[in-house]
Enzyme design. Structure first.
Site, PDB file in Angstrom:
ATOM      1  CB  SER A   1       0.184   2.361  11.521  1.00 31.78           C
ATOM      2  OG  SER A   1       0.881   2.617  10.328  1.00 31.78           O
TER       3      SER A   1
ATOM      4  CG  HIS B   1      -2.837   1.777   7.162  1.00 28.16           C
ATOM      5  ND1 HIS B   1      -2.335   0.584   7.652  1.00 28.16           N
ATOM      6  CD2 HIS B   1      -2.160   2.755   7.811  1.00 28.16           C
ATOM      7  CE1 HIS B   1      -1.392   0.835   8.547  1.00 28.16           C
ATOM      8  NE2 HIS B   1      -1.273   2.143   8.658  1.00 28.16           N
TER       9      HIS B   1
ATOM     10  CD  GLU C   1      -4.059  -2.615   6.750  1.00 28.29           C
ATOM     11  OE1 GLU C   1      -3.444  -1.543   6.593  1.00 28.29           O
ATOM     12  OE2 GLU C   1      -4.488  -3.003   7.851  1.00 28.29           O
TER      13      GLU C   1
END
Length: 365
Positions: A74, A312, A199
């Site tokens: 991330s 995610h 995501e």
């Protein structure tokens, strides 16, 4: 991933040394004022200093300074990709792994266009852009600074994000990431870039969690796209209409669930998938050896509702060995199966063999 995560499984089961670094975040690490000596990017400078420390000291821990691989997920993945664009990174590592992050992920790096964002942020701290800026900020507590940052981010105005994000400073980031990638001005070392298969679910969950399913109509989707403002395209109606067309289900069946998936897919493409693809294309064009993965395994006991899919960060527990030893800092699932324990061992072996030998293969070498 960072110093708050338990990295002992990744290290002990794979005979590697894992170093977690701290760096300044948000306004504390990236506040900048155009036309002044306050250039920003201090968080990236922290990362560079950490890598220099590793080069100087890792041998004392049994490590090899010639076999350093950087890894992040991330924001950490974005940091990895940023470091690859910084000339000061040369010879500090020999490989890079970026999970769900790229140098041009949004919001990351822009050229500063005006003093308005800095002025707004300083106003939240009762400081003036025309006064002694640093003295004023330093007289405030870090809680005050973080609270001001929270208010700034709550505006959801990307124009303001340059105050708390990496910027083109002419020294560490000499140009916009997309330009540096196109010009092949990056550190050419083996890389792994990857994404999860869903995501965008994180952003739908984060920003629209209180929106009832019945609200997801075609009109809602169109109004959402048109209300957004992008720093690259501004309020370009042609671009927005193209986005609406691309992500609209043109079939007869248009249920709220379908529209929610449209929005989620669009978000995932914008914030992760398209940026990663741009990085991959640039590295491939330069002949840099690398890998790309899509993590599409949904944990059996995931805490997310089924529509979220593989969200995610859902790959992170497997990277760090959470199925083998509980890691409280990543509570994304209520438990793991024996098969998932094996999957985690497989992923960790891929990553650590890449770090040791430059090849992402899951066998003992």
């Amino acid at each position: 991933m960072g110093a708050g995560d338990d990295l002992s499984v990744l290290s002990s089961l794979n005979d590697v040394i894992v170093v977690a670094v701290q760096y300044r975040l948000g306004a504390l690490g990236f506040f900048n004022v155009p036309g002044s000596t306050i250039k920003g990017n201090y968080g990236l400078m922290d990362q560079l200093e950490s890598l220099k420390w590793v080069q100087k000291n890792i041998a004392a821990f049994g490590g090899d300074p010639l076999k350093v691989t950087i890894l992040g997920q991330s924001a950490g993945g974005i940091s990895v990709a940023m470091l690859l664009l910084m000339p000061q990174s040369k010879n500090l590592f020999r490989g890079a792994i970026a999970q769900s992050g790229a140098a041009n992920s949004v919001p990351t790096c822009y050229k500063i266009r005006s003093k308005k964002p800095a002025k707004y942020f300083l106003g939240l701290l009762d400081c003036s852009i025309d006064g002694p800026i640093l003295d004023c900020i330093r007289s405030r507590s870090h809680e005050d600074v973080v609270a001001a940052q929270t208010k700034l981010m709550a505006t959801q105005n990307q124009d303001m994000f340059v105050t708390v994000s990496p910027v083109v400073d002419g020294t560490y980031l000499v140009d916009l990431p997309r330009n540096l990638l196109q010009q092949q001005k990056f550190y050419k070392v083996p890389t792994i870039f990857g994404i999860t298969s869903d995501e965008g679910s994180m952003l739908t969950e984060m920003f629209l969690k209180d929106i009832p399913l019945s609200m997801y109509t075609e009109d809602f989707f169109r109004s959402f796209v048109y209300s957004a403002r992008d720093l690259d395209f501004g309020d370009n109606k042609l671009v927005k209409e193209a986005i609406v067309y691309e992500y609209t289900n043109h079939g007869v069946f248009k249920s709220p669930k379908v529209v929610r998936r449209q929005l989620t897919t669009m978000w995932g493409d914008k914030f992760a998938i398209a940026p990663v693809a741009l990085n991959l294309e640039a590295y491939a064009a330069a002949g840099v050896p690398g890998y790309f993965y899509i993590f599409n395994h949904r944990s059996k006991y995931s805490v997310y509702p089924p529509w979220v899919g593989v969200n995610h960060a859902d790959d992170l527990p497997y990277t760090l060995g959470a199925p083998i030893k509980k890691i409280s800092s990543i509570p994304l699932t209520a438990g793991f199966t024996d098969v998932e324990k094996g999957l985690s061992r497989f992923v960790m072996k891929l990553w650590t063999n890449f770090a040791k030998y430059g090849y992402a293969i899951a066998v003992n070498i």
